[in-house]
Design a protein around this motif. Sequence first.
Motif, mmCIF file in Angstrom:
data_model
loop_
_atom_site.group_PDB
_atom_site.id
_atom_site.type_symbol
_atom_site.label_atom_id
_atom_site.label_comp_id
_atom_site.label_asym_id
_atom_site.label_seq_id
_atom_site.Cartn_x
_atom_site.Cartn_y
_atom_site.Cartn_z
ATOM 1 N N MET A 102 0.800 -0.900 -0.444
ATOM 2 C CA MET A 102 -0.031 -0.317 0.006
ATOM 3 C C MET A 102 0.651 1.479 -0.315
ATOM 4 S SD MET A 102 -3.193 1.078 3.061
ATOM 5 C CE MET A 102 -3.628 3.011 2.791
ATOM 6 N N GLY A 103 0.374 1.963 -0.667
ATOM 7 C CA GLY A 103 1.175 3.876 -0.698
ATOM 8 C C GLY A 103 -0.007 4.897 -0.615
ATOM 9 N N HIS A 104 0.512 5.678 -1.446
ATOM 10 C CA HIS A 104 -0.133 6.551 -1.012
ATOM 11 C C HIS A 104 -1.948 6.694 -1.610
ATOM 12 C CE1 HIS A 104 -1.197 10.949 0.236
ATOM 13 N NE2 HIS A 104 -1.450 11.238 -0.465
ATOM 14 N N ALA A 105 -1.753 5.214 -2.850
ATOM 15 C CA ALA A 105 -3.012 5.435 -2.963
ATOM 16 C C ALA A 105 -3.762 3.714 -2.146
ATOM 17 C CB ALA A 105 -3.565 4.938 -4.685
ATOM 18 N N LEU A 106 -4.892 4.064 -2.815
ATOM 19 C CA LEU A 106 -5.340 2.529 -2.654
ATOM 20 C C LEU A 106 -5.766 1.612 -3.342
ATOM 21 C CD1 LEU A 106 -6.292 2.032 0.642
ATOM 22 C CD2 LEU A 106 -8.700 2.947 -0.101
ATOM 23 N N PRO A 107 -4.847 0.579 -3.764
ATOM 24 C CA PRO A 107 -5.133 -0.650 -4.889
ATOM 25 C C PRO A 107 -5.969 -1.598 -4.144
ATOM 26 C CG PRO A 107 -2.794 -0.671 -3.641
ATOM 27 C CD PRO A 107 -4.001 0.707 -3.320
ATOM 28 N N ARG A 108 -7.031 -2.060 -5.123
ATOM 29 C CA ARG A 108 -7.530 -2.771 -4.109
ATOM 30 C C ARG A 108 -6.813 -4.236 -3.758
ATOM 31 N NH1 ARG A 108 -12.772 -3.712 -6.211
ATOM 32 N NH2 ARG A 108 -12.631 -2.171 -7.789
ATOM 33 N N ALA A 109 -6.032 -4.697 -4.027
ATOM 34 C CA ALA A 109 -5.564 -5.702 -3.390
ATOM 35 C C ALA A 109 -5.009 -5.561 -1.633
ATOM 36 C CB ALA A 109 -3.944 -5.656 -4.633
ATOM 37 N N VAL A 110 -5.244 -4.351 -1.416
ATOM 38 C CA VAL A 110 -4.781 -4.429 0.349
ATOM 39 C C VAL A 110 -5.898 -3.895 0.677
ATOM 40 C CG1 VAL A 110 -2.343 -3.277 -0.385
ATOM 41 C CG2 VAL A 110 -4.370 -1.771 -0.099
ATOM 42 N N LEU A 111 -6.885 -4.365 -0.035
ATOM 43 C CA LEU A 111 -8.530 -3.535 0.970
ATOM 44 C C LEU A 111 -8.996 -4.619 1.724
ATOM 45 C CD1 LEU A 111 -10.812 -2.270 -1.997
ATOM 46 C CD2 LEU A 111 -9.785 -0.898 0.210
ATOM 47 N N PRO A 112 -9.144 -5.839 1.561
ATOM 48 C CA PRO A 112 -8.956 -7.200 2.231
ATOM 49 C C PRO A 112 -7.671 -6.744 4.215
ATOM 50 C CG PRO A 112 -9.087 -8.142 0.308
ATOM 51 C CD PRO A 112 -8.465 -6.687 0.429
ATOM 52 N N ARG A 113 -6.921 -7.083 4.012
ATOM 53 C CA ARG A 113 -6.027 -6.315 4.668
ATOM 54 C C ARG A 113 -6.652 -5.325 5.311
ATOM 55 N NH1 ARG A 113 -4.051 -6.632 8.656
ATOM 56 N NH2 ARG A 113 -2.007 -6.208 9.527
ATOM 57 N N LEU A 114 -6.662 -4.166 5.165
ATOM 58 C CA LEU A 114 -7.194 -2.582 5.317
ATOM 59 C C LEU A 114 -8.694 -2.885 5.750
ATOM 60 C CD1 LEU A 114 -6.705 0.224 5.655
ATOM 61 C CD2 LEU A 114 -7.439 0.671 3.640
ATOM 62 N N SER A 115 -9.352 -3.658 5.654
ATOM 63 C CA SER A 115 -10.088 -3.860 6.428
ATOM 64 C C SER A 115 -10.518 -4.650 7.436
ATOM 65 C CB SER A 115 -11.390 -4.214 5.265
ATOM 66 O OG SER A 115 -11.880 -3.850 3.824
ATOM 67 N N GLU A 116 -9.746 -5.828 7.443
ATOM 68 C CA GLU A 116 -9.228 -6.181 8.429
ATOM 69 C C GLU A 116 -8.965 -5.712 10.219
ATOM 70 O OE1 GLU A 116 -6.473 -10.470 10.349
ATOM 71 O OE2 GLU A 116 -6.669 -8.654 8.304
ATOM 72 N N ALA A 117 -7.015 -5.073 9.624
ATOM 73 C CA ALA A 117 -7.521 -3.921 10.588
ATOM 74 C C ALA A 117 -8.265 -2.747 10.556
ATOM 75 C CB ALA A 117 -5.493 -3.075 9.878
ATOM 76 N N LEU A 118 -9.218 -2.661 9.624
ATOM 77 C CA LEU A 118 -9.670 -1.183 10.749
ATOM 78 C C LEU A 118 -11.003 -1.397 11.544
ATOM 79 C CD1 LEU A 118 -10.233 0.910 7.013
ATOM 80 C CD2 LEU A 118 -9.938 1.590 9.280
ATOM 81 N N LEU A 119 -11.263 -3.010 11.189
ATOM 82 C CA LEU A 119 -12.784 -3.802 12.184
ATOM 83 C C LEU A 119 -11.957 -4.545 13.423
ATOM 84 C CD1 LEU A 119 -14.218 -5.631 9.216
ATOM 85 C CD2 LEU A 119 -15.163 -4.024 10.502
ATOM 86 N N ASN A 120 -11.104 -5.184 13.447
ATOM 87 C CA ASN A 120 -10.370 -5.155 14.405
ATOM 88 C C ASN A 120 -9.802 -4.199 15.552
ATOM 89 O OD1 ASN A 120 -9.517 -8.080 13.878
ATOM 90 N ND2 ASN A 120 -7.434 -7.781 13.133
ATOM 91 N N HIS A 121 -9.522 -2.572 15.019
ATOM 92 C CA HIS A 121 -9.368 -2.016 15.775
ATOM 93 C C HIS A 121 -10.803 -1.464 16.100
ATOM 94 C CE1 HIS A 121 -7.943 2.161 16.809
ATOM 95 N NE2 HIS A 121 -8.877 2.464 16.364
#
Length: 64
Positions: free
Chosen positions: A37-56
Amino acid sequence: MPTLVIATPEDPTTPASSSRHLAGLLPRSTLVTIDGMGHALPRAVLPRLSEALLNHLEAFPTRS
């Protein structure tokens, strides 16, 4: 306030070291690094990003 700090190693404008520094300054922070993941939000990182947000968010009780 509990804070989720997300480090994005591919971001040229905000290096992951800045995120690590910020997380070290915030007493109730959690640091998550999302590889690819960089400054943009590529589709490939969405599962990991969603997991981090939901866990938090799930770590804190909701108010009715």
